[in-house]
Structure formats: C-alpha cells, structure tokens
Write a protein that holds these residues in place. Sequence first.
Motif, short mmCIF file in Angstrom:
data_model
loop_
_atom_site.label_atom_id
_atom_site.label_comp_id
_atom_site.label_asym_id
_atom_site.label_seq_id
_atom_site.Cartn_x
_atom_site.Cartn_y
_atom_site.Cartn_z
N TRP A 28 40.93 114.23 -15.52
CA TRP A 28 41.24 115.67 -15.42
C TRP A 28 41.44 116.07 -13.96
O TRP A 28 42.29 116.90 -13.65
CB TRP A 28 40.14 116.52 -16.07
CG TRP A 28 40.19 116.55 -17.57
CD1 TRP A 28 39.19 116.18 -18.42
CD2 TRP A 28 41.28 116.99 -18.38
NE1 TRP A 28 39.60 116.35 -19.72
CE2 TRP A 28 40.88 116.85 -19.72
CE3 TRP A 28 42.56 117.48 -18.11
CZ2 TRP A 28 41.70 117.19 -20.79
CZ3 TRP A 28 43.39 117.81 -19.18
CH2 TRP A 28 42.96 117.67 -20.50
N ARG A 32 44.73 117.81 -12.41
CA ARG A 32 44.70 119.03 -11.58
C ARG A 32 45.32 118.79 -10.21
O ARG A 32 45.99 119.66 -9.66
CB ARG A 32 43.28 119.54 -11.43
CG ARG A 32 43.27 120.86 -10.68
CD ARG A 32 42.01 121.60 -10.86
NE ARG A 32 42.19 122.95 -10.34
CZ ARG A 32 41.25 123.65 -9.76
NH1 ARG A 32 40.04 123.16 -9.68
NH2 ARG A 32 41.50 124.84 -9.32
N PRO A 36 48.09 121.77 -10.13
CA PRO A 36 46.92 122.60 -9.84
C PRO A 36 46.73 123.79 -10.79
O PRO A 36 45.61 124.27 -10.94
CB PRO A 36 47.18 123.10 -8.42
CG PRO A 36 48.16 122.13 -7.85
CD PRO A 36 48.98 121.63 -8.99
N ALA A 41 43.35 121.35 -17.71
CA ALA A 41 42.56 120.57 -16.75
C ALA A 41 41.45 121.42 -16.14
O ALA A 41 40.30 120.99 -16.05
CB ALA A 41 43.47 120.02 -15.65
N VAL A 42 41.78 122.65 -15.76
CA VAL A 42 40.79 123.53 -15.14
C VAL A 42 39.67 123.84 -16.14
O VAL A 42 38.48 123.77 -15.81
CB VAL A 42 41.44 124.82 -14.61
CG1 VAL A 42 40.40 125.77 -14.05
CG2 VAL A 42 42.48 124.49 -13.54
#
Length: 135
Positions: A28, A32, A36, A41-42
């Motif tokens: 993950w 990211r 970003p 992922a966050v």
Amino acid sequence: MTGDILQLVREAEAAANAGRWDDAEAIWREVRRRDPKNSRAVFSLGVHAMQRRDFAGACVLLEEAHQAAPRDLFTLLTLSKARREAGDDKREAEALDARVEREPERVLPGAVPPATARLILLGGQLAVGQQQVAA
C-alpha cells in the motif's frame, strides 16, 4: 488507475486477506508513492495504523481518505473508530453524525427519521441530539 497500480492493489488486498499485514502495508505504501491521491491506499494505510495502535496517525490518514472520497460511508465509520481510540470523543461524534445524516436507515434500521431525532451510538451510550443516556 494504471495497470501496474491496479496490480499492486490486488497484491496488497491478497496479502491482507492472507494475514500478511506487513507485506500488505508495504505494498500500500508503494501504491501511495506512485499515486499519492489513491484513496484506497490512504484508507488501507489508516487501517494498518490502527492495527499498530497508532490511532493519531490513523486519524490523519483516514481524514485524508475521507477528503478524497467524501461519500464513502465506511471511511467515515472507520474514522469515527480511530477518533474514539485516539480519545477524541467530540470528533468521533462528528464523524458518526455525518454517517447517520447521510444514510440513517443503514446505521439505525427502523429508527425515526433524522428530522425527528438524530440517534448516534457512542461507545455504549445512546445520544439523542446532544443528550446522552445509558444504552
């Protein structure tokens, strides 16, 4: 999502499903790094932070995930849990309140409409508006 990122997402999910938490978190992080703003992922990194009991870090990540996907109700619910574990009861209630307002029938099946009363379950307390009573 590009093909290589999609493949990484699948790998991260497979690692998590197999209980390989460290591997999943590392993947993950790579997702990211490459993308970003990837809300999955966050969010997932926020969940991993919760698993490590880094609740303050989890709140930061989950708030970012919520900003990236504001209509995702599961993110709001997870954010409220992270805030509770971080000791931020007021902001936990705000996240739960937002969740209830968006889909009260999924949170409290059979509850009265939100225009009549806002019901929020808060760590063993039932809150009606601002007043808490024992559940």
